[in-house]
Design a protein around this motif. Structure first.
Motif, mmCIF file in Angstrom:
data_model
loop_
_atom_site.group_PDB
_atom_site.id
_atom_site.type_symbol
_atom_site.label_atom_id
_atom_site.label_comp_id
_atom_site.label_asym_id
_atom_site.label_seq_id
_atom_site.Cartn_x
_atom_site.Cartn_y
_atom_site.Cartn_z
ATOM 1 N N PHE A 44 2.821 3.280 1.396
ATOM 2 C CA PHE A 44 2.887 2.556 0.127
ATOM 3 C C PHE A 44 2.667 1.061 0.359
ATOM 4 N N THR A 45 1.644 0.498 -0.274
ATOM 5 C CA THR A 45 1.467 -0.949 -0.255
ATOM 6 C C THR A 45 2.549 -1.582 -1.121
ATOM 7 N N ILE A 46 3.202 -2.594 -0.587
ATOM 8 C CA ILE A 46 4.245 -3.285 -1.350
ATOM 9 C C ILE A 46 3.587 -4.169 -2.401
ATOM 10 N N ASN A 47 3.996 -3.998 -3.656
ATOM 11 C CA ASN A 47 3.539 -4.889 -4.718
ATOM 12 C C ASN A 47 4.638 -5.068 -5.753
ATOM 13 N N ASP A 48 4.466 -6.034 -6.630
ATOM 14 C CA ASP A 48 5.518 -6.380 -7.591
ATOM 15 C C ASP A 48 5.827 -5.234 -8.548
ATOM 16 N N GLU A 49 4.803 -4.493 -8.936
ATOM 17 C CA GLU A 49 5.010 -3.390 -9.872
ATOM 18 C C GLU A 49 5.930 -2.327 -9.274
ATOM 19 N N ARG A 50 5.689 -1.974 -8.026
ATOM 20 C CA ARG A 50 6.525 -0.970 -7.370
ATOM 21 C C ARG A 50 7.937 -1.486 -7.123
ATOM 22 N N LYS A 51 8.052 -2.765 -6.802
ATOM 23 C CA LYS A 51 9.380 -3.329 -6.529
ATOM 24 C C LYS A 51 10.258 -3.371 -7.773
ATOM 25 N N LYS A 52 9.672 -3.267 -8.946
ATOM 26 C CA LYS A 52 10.471 -3.180 -10.165
ATOM 27 C C LYS A 52 11.210 -1.854 -10.249
ATOM 28 N N GLU A 53 10.644 -0.817 -9.621
ATOM 29 C CA GLU A 53 11.201 0.535 -9.703
ATOM 30 C C GLU A 53 12.069 0.917 -8.508
ATOM 31 N N VAL A 54 11.721 0.404 -7.327
ATOM 32 C CA VAL A 54 12.376 0.836 -6.094
ATOM 33 C C VAL A 54 12.546 -0.351 -5.147
ATOM 34 N N ASN A 55 13.334 -0.139 -4.100
ATOM 35 C CA ASN A 55 13.381 -1.083 -2.985
ATOM 36 C C ASN A 55 12.311 -0.693 -1.977
ATOM 37 N N MET A 56 11.687 -1.686 -1.344
ATOM 38 C CA MET A 56 10.646 -1.420 -0.357
ATOM 39 C C MET A 56 10.906 -2.252 0.891
ATOM 40 N N ILE A 57 10.877 -1.585 2.050
ATOM 41 C CA ILE A 57 11.154 -2.248 3.322
ATOM 42 C C ILE A 57 9.864 -2.322 4.119
ATOM 43 N N SER A 58 9.412 -3.516 4.442
ATOM 44 C CA SER A 58 8.126 -3.698 5.119
ATOM 45 C C SER A 58 8.188 -3.212 6.567
ATOM 46 N N TYR A 59 7.073 -2.550 7.021
ATOM 47 C CA TYR A 59 7.048 -2.040 8.399
ATOM 48 C C TYR A 59 5.665 -2.053 9.041
ATOM 49 N N PHE A 60 4.610 -2.351 8.267
ATOM 50 C CA PHE A 60 3.247 -2.290 8.802
ATOM 51 C C PHE A 60 2.350 -3.080 7.865
ATOM 52 N N ASP A 61 1.211 -3.559 8.391
ATOM 53 C CA ASP A 61 0.292 -4.346 7.572
ATOM 54 C C ASP A 61 -1.075 -3.671 7.535
ATOM 55 N N ALA A 62 -1.611 -3.478 6.327
ATOM 56 C CA ALA A 62 -2.915 -2.829 6.176
ATOM 57 C C ALA A 62 -3.679 -3.465 5.027
ATOM 58 N N GLY A 63 -4.991 -3.316 5.060
ATOM 59 C CA GLY A 63 -5.833 -3.797 3.974
ATOM 60 C C GLY A 63 -6.691 -2.671 3.449
ATOM 61 N N THR A 64 -7.736 -3.015 2.706
ATOM 62 C CA THR A 64 -8.671 -2.019 2.165
ATOM 63 C C THR A 64 -9.975 -2.075 2.943
ATOM 64 N N GLN A 65 -10.529 -0.907 3.212
ATOM 65 C CA GLN A 65 -11.798 -0.793 3.923
ATOM 66 C C GLN A 65 -12.714 0.174 3.178
ATOM 67 N N TRP A 66 -13.978 -0.208 3.013
ATOM 68 C CA TRP A 66 -14.978 0.688 2.437
ATOM 69 C C TRP A 66 -15.649 1.470 3.559
ATOM 70 N N VAL A 67 -16.049 2.694 3.233
ATOM 71 C CA VAL A 67 -16.767 3.562 4.179
ATOM 72 C C VAL A 67 -17.931 4.209 3.440
#
Length: 301
Positions: free
Chosen positions: A130-153
């Protein structure tokens, strides 16, 4: 689904009375299963101080239930037996649970229903890239553990001339419920605003189906989280190639119910502990994802 390229039989050697591998098998083979580890043998010791932070109801049962969409290799996916959930995220959270003196019980579910499952009490936590974002944080707690971005293939040689900055009128695959859906919608709106054809988004329930759609020619390109996209390229280098660079990097978060702040804090501290003892680095290296390592394990960053 292709099996990960590493041996997947080794279990964590837990120095607790808990079962090997820190996981239980559930009765429904189509929906859930135990996890197996791709790591080298790692001695993950329970930390009594951290275990004391676990809420009583979870501590008493000794098991923490985890919801995950096991279609997102190499982070979480089904083994060849069709029920065992394995991957980088599984290894990481099993190590976290071991620090907390807990076993894990993994259940496979659709990605777009996992947060709802947290809210309803179906799962104690959800670990599913799950990417951490403000919308999700309104519903749940999120604990950061890894960093990822978006890649096209795209397919090898980019025969359809796909340009992520101008994919108007092209058929592009994406998984339902991901941040990439929003990305594709924004790009499509820009196409229409510029008087061009909208992007033909092909949204699948599972990432594995998105990847299959690209291989079969149903879509001309796909976009996904960078570890998943680059894993597909690595596994099928004769079929796929990465298109452009990774962008919009953001942390992944372990999902915990909004009212379970004590559990969220305990998980954050356990992540710090497995970083300190070297387990975190070992797991990421074994999955080829050390570039996504973070050093800030925070609740709702």
């Amino acid at each position: 689904m292709r099996r990960a390229p590493l041996a997947l039989a080794a279990c964590f050697a837990l120095t607790t009375s808990l079962a090997a591998c820190g996981s239980d098998s559930l009765e429904d083979p189509g929906a859930s299963g135990s996890s197996s580890s791709a790591t080298e043998s790692v001695d993950v010791k329970t930390d009594d101080e951290l275990a004391a932070m676990v809420p009583a109801e979870i501590k008493e049962k000794g098991t923490i239930s985890v919801g995950s969409d096991a279609s997102y290799a190499p982070n979480e996916f089904l083994a060849d037996d069709g029920k065992t959930i394995e991957g980088m995220d599984v290894d990481l959270f099993d190590a976290v649970a071991a620090k907390l003196g807990l076993k894990t019980k993994w259940t496979n579910g659709g990605f777009d229903g996992l947060i709802a499952g947290i809210g309803s009490g179906k799962y104690d936590v959800s670990v599913s890239s799950f990417t951490i974002n403000d919308e999700r944080k309104k519903e749940v707690n999120m604990i950061s553990y890894f960093d990822a971005g978006t890649q096209w293939v795209t397919t090898k040689g980019n025969p359809n001339g796909i340009d992520p900055e101008d994919a108007c009128g092209k058929s592009i695959g994406v998984q339902k419920g991901t941040v990439q859906v929003d990305d594709l919608e924004a790009r499509s709106k820009k196409c229409e605003a510029d008087g061009k054809d909208a992007i033909k988004a092909v949204v699948e329930q599972e990432q594995s189906k998105v990847t299959t759609s690209l291989a079969s020619g149903k879509v001309e390109a796909m976009l996904a989280d960078s570890p998943i996209a680059l894993y597909a390229v690595k596994q099928q280098g004769d079929t796929f190639e990465a298109l452009g660079d990774v962008y919009d990097s953001a942390p992944y978060g372990i999902v915990v119910p909004k009212d379970q702040t004590e559990l969220a804090d305990a998980i954050a501290e356990a992540l710090k502990a497995i970083e300190e003892d070297g387990t975190y680095e070992t797991i990421l290296k074994n999955w080829g994802n050390e570039s996504g390592a973070v050093d800030d394990f925070a609740v709702n960053p």
